[in-house]
Design an enzyme around this catalytic site. Structure first.
Site, mmCIF file in Angstrom:
data_model
loop_
_atom_site.group_PDB
_atom_site.id
_atom_site.type_symbol
_atom_site.label_atom_id
_atom_site.label_comp_id
_atom_site.label_asym_id
_atom_site.label_seq_id
_atom_site.Cartn_x
_atom_site.Cartn_y
_atom_site.Cartn_z
ATOM 1 N N LYS A 54 0.892 -1.098 -0.058
ATOM 2 C CA LYS A 54 -0.098 -0.088 -0.135
ATOM 3 C C LYS A 54 0.786 1.317 0.044
ATOM 4 O O LYS A 54 0.466 2.262 -0.487
ATOM 5 C CB LYS A 54 -0.860 0.021 1.285
ATOM 6 C CG LYS A 54 -1.922 -1.097 1.281
ATOM 7 C CD LYS A 54 -2.851 -1.079 2.371
ATOM 8 C CE LYS A 54 -3.744 -2.271 2.532
ATOM 9 N NZ LYS A 54 -4.617 -2.130 3.542
ATOM 10 N N ALA A 70 -0.671 0.406 6.159
ATOM 11 C CA ALA A 70 -0.872 -0.363 7.179
ATOM 12 C C ALA A 70 -2.033 -1.355 6.864
ATOM 13 O O ALA A 70 -3.008 -1.251 5.918
ATOM 14 C CB ALA A 70 -1.567 0.380 8.319
ATOM 15 N N ASP A 71 -1.953 -2.479 7.364
ATOM 16 C CA ASP A 71 -3.200 -3.483 7.376
ATOM 17 C C ASP A 71 -3.281 -4.239 8.576
ATOM 18 O O ASP A 71 -2.438 -4.648 9.331
ATOM 19 C CB ASP A 71 -2.559 -4.433 6.008
ATOM 20 C CG ASP A 71 -3.780 -5.331 5.608
ATOM 21 O OD1 ASP A 71 -4.750 -4.791 5.118
ATOM 22 O OD2 ASP A 71 -3.859 -6.436 6.109
ATOM 23 N N THR A 72 -4.518 -4.519 8.967
ATOM 24 C CA THR A 72 -4.942 -5.045 9.998
ATOM 25 C C THR A 72 -5.713 -6.354 9.889
ATOM 26 O O THR A 72 -6.641 -6.318 9.037
ATOM 27 C CB THR A 72 -5.695 -3.933 11.006
ATOM 28 O OG1 THR A 72 -4.983 -3.016 11.340
ATOM 29 C CG2 THR A 72 -6.165 -4.640 12.412
ATOM 30 N N GLY A 107 0.183 -4.688 10.508
ATOM 31 C CA GLY A 107 1.530 -4.276 9.977
ATOM 32 C C GLY A 107 1.465 -3.046 9.484
ATOM 33 O O GLY A 107 0.428 -2.449 8.953
#
Length: 193
Positions: A54, A70-72, A107
């Site tokens: 991203k 970010a990724d959750t 992350g």
């Protein structure tokens, strides 16, 4: 902590609110990438890969020096839970989380266009849900809140009463581990100190 060269590669209002709460100046340039896990990919590797993807995708779309992606995900009994597909999926996720501990893993990546490199990290928080009644789950899903959240819940919203305790970063569960992100921004020089 002002710096207009920071770009947030996310349309998440929660991530924007968290950065604003830290006094960080930034622009939003959402990046759309394929978020499907790779075969055999570990959860931490998955969120780190997506976060960096991203950040780098946003760098292709906008001016700036530092790009934050970010990724959750939510991890429960080996299942990676992203955003629910529909109400049935949201109810299924919440039933699985009911009464059992799970992990929220975020992350994040800060891509530095000038150095052509990225700082990539992952933060894990353990969350303990109370036992949820079917009626509670249906009522919560009916609010519409679960549909844009990993694991089908927002700890800072209508699901706050479902959480008995957490171990680790609260802001990580919201969607961005703010302490770690601010430290990383400072270390790479994005905050000017």
């Amino acid at each position: 902590m002002k710096n207009s060269s920071i770009v947030l590669a996310s349309a998440s209002p929660r991530r924007s609110e968290l950065l604003e709460s830290a006094g960080i100046q930034f622009r939003v340039v959402p990046a759309d990438i394929n978020e499907e896990p790779l075969p055999g990919e570990e959860p931490v590797d998955h969120v780190q890969r997506l976060a960096e993807g991203k950040a780098r995708a946003a760098a292709e779309l906008a001016e700036g020096r530092f790009f934050l992606g970010a990724d959750t995900i939510v991890l429960c009994d080996g299942e990676i839970m992203g955003k629910p597909k529909d109400a049935v999926d949201a109810e299924r996720m919440l039933k699985k989380l009911s009464g059992v501990p799970h992990e929220v893993v975020t992350g994040f990546a800060i891509y530095d266009r000038e150095r052509k490199g990225a700082v990539v990290e992952a933060v894990r928080t353990k969350v303990f849900f109370k036992h949820l009644r079917d009626e509670e789950i249906r009522d919560y899903v009916a609010t519409g809140c679960p549909f844009d959240k990993a694991g089908a819940y927002a700890i800072q919203g209508g699901a706050a009463h479902m959480v008995r305790k957490i171990e680790g970063s609260y802001t990580n569960v919201v969607g961005l581990p703010l302490c770690e992100v601010v430290d990383a921004l400072r270390v790479i020089g994005a905050l000017g100190n």
